[in-house]
Design a protein around this motif. Structure first.
Motif, short mmCIF file in Angstrom:
data_model
loop_
_atom_site.label_atom_id
_atom_site.label_comp_id
_atom_site.label_asym_id
_atom_site.label_seq_id
_atom_site.Cartn_x
_atom_site.Cartn_y
_atom_site.Cartn_z
N PRO A 147 0.81 -1.22 0.00
CA PRO A 147 0.00 0.00 0.00
C PRO A 147 0.84 1.27 0.00
CG PRO A 147 -0.06 -1.05 2.16
CD PRO A 147 0.64 -1.99 1.24
N VAL A 148 0.31 2.29 -0.64
CA VAL A 148 0.99 3.58 -0.70
C VAL A 148 0.05 4.68 -0.23
CG1 VAL A 148 2.08 5.27 -2.23
CG2 VAL A 148 2.35 2.84 -2.69
N VAL A 149 0.57 5.56 0.57
CA VAL A 149 -0.20 6.73 0.99
C VAL A 149 0.57 7.96 0.55
CG1 VAL A 149 -0.93 8.10 2.98
CG2 VAL A 149 -1.33 5.65 2.96
N TYR A 150 -0.12 8.91 -0.04
CA TYR A 150 0.53 10.14 -0.49
C TYR A 150 0.31 11.24 0.53
CZ TYR A 150 0.90 7.64 -4.87
OH TYR A 150 1.22 6.70 -5.82
N ALA A 151 1.37 11.83 0.98
CA ALA A 151 1.25 12.88 1.98
C ALA A 151 1.99 14.12 1.50
CB ALA A 151 1.83 12.42 3.31
N PHE A 152 1.28 15.19 1.34
CA PHE A 152 1.87 16.44 0.90
C PHE A 152 2.54 16.31 -0.46
CE2 PHE A 152 4.11 20.48 1.26
CZ PHE A 152 3.13 21.23 1.87
N THR A 153 1.96 15.49 -1.31
CA THR A 153 2.43 15.39 -2.69
C THR A 153 1.26 14.83 -3.49
OG1 THR A 153 4.23 14.60 -4.09
CG2 THR A 153 3.27 13.01 -2.57
N LYS A 154 1.31 15.00 -4.79
CA LYS A 154 0.19 14.56 -5.60
C LYS A 154 0.26 13.09 -5.91
CE LYS A 154 -2.13 15.82 -9.93
NZ LYS A 154 -3.46 15.65 -9.35
N GLY A 155 -0.84 12.40 -5.77
CA GLY A 155 -0.89 10.99 -6.13
C GLY A 155 -1.97 10.80 -7.19
N PRO A 156 -2.12 9.58 -7.66
CA PRO A 156 -3.19 9.27 -8.61
C PRO A 156 -4.55 9.56 -7.96
CG PRO A 156 -1.68 7.42 -8.33
CD PRO A 156 -1.33 8.42 -7.29
N ASP A 157 -5.56 9.72 -8.80
CA ASP A 157 -6.88 10.07 -8.26
C ASP A 157 -7.46 9.03 -7.32
OD1 ASP A 157 -6.81 12.43 -9.57
OD2 ASP A 157 -7.88 11.70 -11.35
N ASP A 158 -7.15 7.79 -7.59
CA ASP A 158 -7.76 6.74 -6.78
C ASP A 158 -6.90 6.33 -5.59
OD1 ASP A 158 -5.77 5.68 -8.27
OD2 ASP A 158 -6.81 3.79 -8.67
#
Lengths: 337, 337
Positions: A147-158
DNA sequence: GTGAAAGCGCTAACAG
DNA sequence: CTGTTAGCGCTTTCAC
């Protein structure tokens, strides 16, 4: 520097000391299985008296998890990453989870090396973070096996993303200025190309309504000086408050105002953004500013990857976490209770 | 956020695809053992076409090493730790070694938790770092079972320690000022209680000889202002150069000088210490300062801990790494080739 | 209740 | 030159 050949004590040794089998020892120590309380505590005592610490690799090999998460960042300066990291670490340390810090410097090749290394090491999850909310890291983190969590950066929409609520923070700043009786509030901020700039400016405009005025520039003290020169060079009535896009600009503004003999906060109130201690606290007077609560953002990111790693379902999408007004002296006023 | 059940490919799969045994596959991939080049490359091709990545935990379990090192620090602000960390990471990444970042905040209990976690995870070594060269971390790292390197923090006498050479840096600063023709150089620095303060001051005195003058204070811009007020309030001839103990003091000094109408670098040259970008670059004019080469220090720490982990003998003691003069505009002069 | 045995994914002897 | 065998230290069925 010779390493003493202190053989690590294995569960085998504990079992032997407690007079049980390895299997029983394992169950006793992990509070699983069934056995008399007496046996269990006897094993535990043996373990602690021998100073037994389980080998995380052996355990991880079986359980297919490493109690490790990776924090990927391109924020070399650490201004945003450090508080975030502190939060992540804080949320994970008592779960026995450690954090790999991977600085990738906007280098896709380096990023890939780090990601591969983390995957090889079976990290339980990855937290991707950056220095801009509207830019992606130079590496593809989709379809990873963890699993990946994006924090203070842009991630994919889903994806599961965490950002600070710029609009809310902006609202807090303006509201505070207004509660102090300020009427002519100007917004001096960074480059239009930053999403957070537009987000903050938009919220500012919405709060102010008629008479809103935004000056775009760069994220520098220099620009703070220039903006003041521009504003005070005009014939029009001067602002009585300046809400700045970050603390560096705010410091430039405060310095420029002082150099012109304009009193801060007497004549003009100034609010910054970021609560970057070294800048905000050293400004004369110290800056009232908006803190993005990056540490809390980090904590939340930590909790989320762990939940994801544990197989829990987490609603994808962008979560915005509230900012917080930090009152120092550049606006006047005293902290609200 | 469902994780695709992409089964990880194991060496077993590679062996099967290449039509060899697991043992041969292992040897082929690790460039060990003996076999025809044909076999070796066939295995390698199979591996890469399957996207095989060895499981680091399984490998680590056997080899008794994790290709991981821990970086312990109490420098929450990251000002010193970050460049250091960057260096460590840089030195280790191509050896496949990852770095655990453990922020311990001067909390002994937290420190112990982190150390235990690292030990459980079989780190190959630990790098202890801090924000002061003359203070120990609140945790005992002796007799660990893994090698420890101390970087920018105090360790036991018989440990391997790395620090920046404050005296040398101080010497560079004074020398530069003198080469610019400055005659009356004053040193404005931090609290006497810091070893680095005395180290720098000592070297300054040694270079200047007769007429050396040291003003001790705090590590703040505020103190820079006060020092200037004091110096310019005296009847005596004014200094033509000020060598500051850090960049914050230097910024205070430069600001105070400008406010008094003293030209920098026209009338007075100012040198800082630390090369903390946010401070040094934003000063008007930007600060010429001493960089402690923390990144290089980190690289060296990384190399050393790896050497130690590999069983090499490393001479214990304190290694001092040279600093470097970074020329901006607060002294005049141009970079030496 | 407790223990014997199998095995996580890989490497390292040692045979063949 | 290649394959078989035996573990690394731990957890986990599954008998007893």
């Amino acid at each position: 520097m010779s390493v003493l050949p202190t053989k690590r004590v294995r569960i085998y040794d504990v079992a032997q000391a407690a007079g049980v089998s390895v299997a029983t020892a394992s169950k006793a120590l992990n509070d699983t299985g069934r056995m008399t309380d007496e046996t269990r505590s006897r094993v535990k005592e043996a373990a602690s008296s021998l100073g037994f610490r389980p080998n995380a690799m052996a355990r991880g090999l079986i359980q297919r998890r490493s109690f490790t998460v990776g924090l990927l960042t391109n924020d070399t300066y650490g201004r945003f990453t450090l508080p975030l990291m502190a939060g992540v670490s804080e949320a994970l340390v008592d779960q026995g989870v450690s954090v790999f810090l991977c600085a990738i410097e906007d280098d896709p090749a380096l990023a890939k090396i780090h990601v591969d290394a983390m995957l090889d090491k079976q990290v339980d999850g990855i937290i991707a973070s950056g220095k801009r909310i509207d830019r992606q890291l130079p590496v593809d983190l989709t379809n990873l096996s963890v699993p990946v969590v994006y924090a203070f950066t842009k991630g994919p929409d889903d994806a599961v993303s965490l950002v600070s609520d710029d609009a809310e923070g902006s609202g807090e700043a303006v509201e505070w200025l207004q509660s102090l009786g300020r009427q002519r509030i100007v917004h001096v901020t960074g480059p239009k190309t930053f999403a957070s700039v537009e987000e903050r400016a938009g919220a500012y405009r919405a709060s102010i309504g008629e008479g809103a005025r935004v000056l775009y520039g760069t994220w520098s003290e220099q620009w703070g000086h220039e903006a003041v020169a521009q504003l005070w060079g005009e014939a029009a009535e001067k602002p009585d408050a300046i809400f700045c896009g970050n603390d560096q600009i705010a410091r430039g503004v405060v310095d420029a105002l002082r150099e012109r003999g304009v009193a801060v906060p007497g004549d003009v109130s100034v609010v910054g953004f970021d609560n970057w201690e070294i800048v905000a606290a050293a400004t004369r007077p110290p800056l009232t500013t908006i803190d993005m609560n990056l540490k809390e953002l980090g904590r939340e990111a930590g909790r989320l990857v762990l939940a994801l790693a544990a197989g829990e379902t987490v609603e994808p999408g962008i979560r915005k976490l509230p900012c917080q007004l930090v009152i120092r002296q550049s606006c006047g006023g005293v902290p609200r209770s």
